[in-house]
Motif scaffolding. Structure first.
Motif, short mmCIF file in Angstrom:
data_model
loop_
_atom_site.label_atom_id
_atom_site.label_comp_id
_atom_site.label_asym_id
_atom_site.label_seq_id
_atom_site.Cartn_x
_atom_site.Cartn_y
_atom_site.Cartn_z
N SER A 8 7.57 -0.25 7.79
CA SER A 8 7.56 -1.83 8.53
C SER A 8 6.38 -1.97 8.75
N ILE A 9 6.47 -1.38 9.82
CA ILE A 9 5.40 -2.26 10.40
C ILE A 9 4.07 -2.28 9.77
N TYR A 10 3.23 -2.06 8.76
CA TYR A 10 2.06 -2.07 8.40
C TYR A 10 2.17 -2.82 7.14
N VAL A 11 3.32 -3.18 6.97
CA VAL A 11 3.97 -4.62 6.19
C VAL A 11 4.07 -5.73 6.37
N VAL A 12 4.68 -5.91 7.99
CA VAL A 12 4.59 -7.52 8.77
C VAL A 12 2.78 -7.50 8.77
N ASP B 114 3.41 -10.15 0.70
CA ASP B 114 4.74 -10.26 0.04
C ASP B 114 4.61 -8.54 -0.46
N VAL B 115 6.42 -7.68 -0.26
CA VAL B 115 6.77 -7.36 -1.18
C VAL B 115 7.10 -7.27 -1.44
N SER B 116 6.97 -6.48 -3.22
CA SER B 116 8.22 -6.44 -4.39
C SER B 116 8.52 -5.75 -4.85
N VAL B 117 9.39 -5.19 -5.88
CA VAL B 117 9.38 -4.35 -7.11
C VAL B 117 8.97 -5.00 -8.22
N GLN B 118 8.31 -3.68 -8.67
CA GLN B 118 6.73 -4.41 -10.05
C GLN B 118 7.31 -3.19 -11.04
N GLU B 119 6.46 -3.05 -12.57
CA GLU B 119 6.10 -2.46 -12.90
C GLU B 119 5.67 -1.58 -13.26
N ILE B 120 5.02 -0.53 -12.65
CA ILE B 120 2.74 -0.21 -13.23
C ILE B 120 3.78 1.51 -13.31
N PRO B 121 1.94 1.71 -14.15
CA PRO B 121 2.51 2.83 -14.87
C PRO B 121 2.66 4.02 -14.39
N VAL B 122 3.64 4.84 -15.13
CA VAL B 122 3.75 6.20 -14.67
C VAL B 122 2.43 7.42 -14.64
N ALA C 163 -3.80 -2.65 4.96
CA ALA C 163 -4.39 -1.99 3.84
C ALA C 163 -5.69 -3.52 3.59
N GLU C 164 -5.88 -2.56 2.51
CA GLU C 164 -7.03 -3.38 2.24
C GLU C 164 -7.59 -3.93 1.10
N GLN C 165 -6.65 -3.60 0.23
CA GLN C 165 -6.95 -3.10 -0.72
C GLN C 165 -6.01 -5.20 -1.42
N GLU C 166 -5.98 -4.71 -2.80
CA GLU C 166 -5.14 -5.98 -3.78
C GLU C 166 -3.82 -6.03 -3.71
N GLN C 167 -3.47 -4.86 -4.23
CA GLN C 167 -2.13 -4.45 -3.69
C GLN C 167 -1.71 -2.36 -3.05
N ARG C 168 -0.86 -2.74 -2.97
CA ARG C 168 -0.89 -1.04 -2.37
C ARG C 168 0.77 -0.30 -2.36
N VAL C 169 1.19 1.10 -3.42
CA VAL C 169 2.86 1.32 -3.30
C VAL C 169 2.87 1.27 -1.63
N MET D 289 7.18 2.63 -14.93
CA MET D 289 8.39 2.75 -13.60
C MET D 289 7.84 2.15 -12.39
N LYS D 290 9.25 1.66 -11.83
CA LYS D 290 9.33 0.45 -11.12
C LYS D 290 9.00 1.44 -9.63
N ALA D 291 8.01 0.32 -9.05
CA ALA D 291 7.51 0.76 -7.35
C ALA D 291 7.72 -0.17 -6.21
N LEU D 292 7.77 0.13 -4.99
CA LEU D 292 7.83 -1.20 -4.67
C LEU D 292 6.04 -0.81 -3.91
N ILE D 293 5.94 -1.99 -4.35
CA ILE D 293 4.44 -2.74 -3.70
C ILE D 293 3.78 -3.56 -2.50
N LEU D 294 2.74 -3.89 -2.30
CA LEU D 294 2.39 -4.58 -1.31
C LEU D 294 1.23 -5.28 -1.51
#
Length: 391
Positions: A42-46, A12-20, A50-56, A1-6
């Motif tokens: 938007s505030i917590y994207v700019v 950086d924020v991008s649409v990526q493929e991750i497992p359902v 978050a302390e993880q490598e990536q987050r939806v 599936m597609k998800a919007l990931i930070l």
């Protein structure tokens, strides 16, 4: 599936493929049809926390259940049945600990933190209610203590001897303000007592706010330098008994405080750090809490740790049960915010939706230079994107 990931390290924020994802006990799998945007998205994207490598990312959603957890296979609850239309909210990237986000084609969620969307309401409309609605309910009922139609643990009205309770909602046409007004009207009906509802808003919104379901008694222009005095005059000099500051940023907190009676309560929705105000300068201390407490988990948020709060989670489930009754009786409990349905899907949330929301103080949001009609300044509307299916 597609998800919007930070990616927090690069912003950086991008649409990526991750497992359902797969639903666990107590959870359902939801095919997301619509998502609504909130300033915190938007505030917590700019300004990532978050302390993880990536987050939806993302909070508010609405969609259709496509699978249920192993323990829910025989449930009769509409929120735990395949085909059920539901709405709710996630935390997205708005924490230091790893929490799920809503901006994806499929998500899982605990069924009791969802609500059943009535047939007469679109999923686009439903996507606007959950997080802001619960935020307003926590402020109006849990923190201010107004009579609550779904929780008998709250319910007291002070009147300063006048027989009328004066309630102020600052920035009445915001998403939060629109829900807070409806919940105050529920409090009035629950108590059978008179509430004088006073709001601040741009004059262009006054006609809307005078009508049901908001039904304001008094409205003043927040740009009027004398608005505080006009609010006091509307209370016959007694002052405000209960105040909701829908903006909760700097001068708004100080100004709302100036309207208060001696025994008043005041609910805010940003802490001193994020809201840039100093509680030590205030005679009546603002009551603050985070909506995330309703999720029932320990949350790392803006330099503070909110411990797991079982009572807040119980309150959240009661609130969503309250909303769900509309699916059976057709009596909608909260009218959704006006929707601005944006073109595109996940890929347009950042360049368009986040541009409209900005990434700083809401009170200092700047107009964009974009000329498309859907990019006009946002006011009194909720930004919604269709993700898949009918919304």
């Amino acid at each position: 599936m597609k998800a919007l990931i930070l990616t927090p390290s690069t912003k950086d924020v991008s649409v990526q493929e991750i497992p359902v994802p797969k639903p666990r006990d107590g959870e359902v799998l939801i095919r997301v049809h619509a998502v609504a945007l909130n300033p915190i998205d938007s505030i917590y994207v700019v300004h990532p926390i978050a302390e993880q490598e990536q987050r939806v990312i993302g909070t508010d959603f609405a969609g259709v259940i496509t699978a249920v957890g192993p323990d829910l296979s025989s449930s009769t609850d509409l929120r735990a049945r395949i085909g059920g239309r539901v709405a709710g909210f996630h935390q997205g990237a708005c924490s230091t600990n790893d929490r799920p986000g809503a901006f994806a084609e499929y998500i899982t969620a605990p069924y009791d933190l969802l609500w059943s969307v009535p047939d007469g309401m679109s999923l686009s409309d439903a996507s606007t209610i959950s997080m802001c609605g619960l935020t307003a309910a926590q402020g109006v009922y849990s923190r201010l203590g107004l009579p609550c139609p779904f929780d008998d643990q709250t319910g007291a009205l002070t009147t300063n001897g006048s027989g009328i309770t004066n309630v102020l909602i600052y920035s009445a046409s915001t998403s939060l303000g629109l829900y807070a007004a409806q919940l105050v009207q529920h409090a009035a009906r629950t108590s059978g007592r008179k509430i004088r509802l006073i709001g601040t808003a741009s004059p262009s919104k006054h006609d809307l706010l005078r009508k049901a379901p908001y039904s304001y008694d008094v409205l003043v222009d927040y740009r009027d330098p004398n608005w505080v005095d006009k609010v006091k005059k509307a209370t016959e000099g007694k002052g405000i008994d209960f105040a909701v500051d829908s903006i909760s940023e700097g001068q708004t907190v100080y100004s709302v405080h100036d309207t208060l009676a001696a025994t008043a309560k005041m609910a805010v929705f940003r802490g001193p750090k994020g809201g840039q105000y100093d509680p030590s300068e205030l005679r009546i201390k603002p009551i603050y809490g985070a909506v995330w407490e309703g999720l029932g988990h320990e949350i790392g948020y803006n330099g503070a740790i909110f411990p797991a709060n079982p009572e807040a989670r119980v309150f959240a489930t009661k609130f969503f049960n309250f909303l769900s009754t509309a699916a059976a009786d057709g009596n909608v409990k909260l009218e959704p915010n006006p929707v601005r349905l944006m073109p595109g899907g996940l890929e347009r949330i950042v360049p368009d939706g986040f541009t409209l929301l900005g990434s700083g103080l809401v009170s200092k949001r700047q107009d964009t230079s974009r000329t498309e009609d859907y990019m006009r300044p946002i006011s009194g509307e909720k930004i919604v994107y269709r993700i898949q299916g009918e919304a």
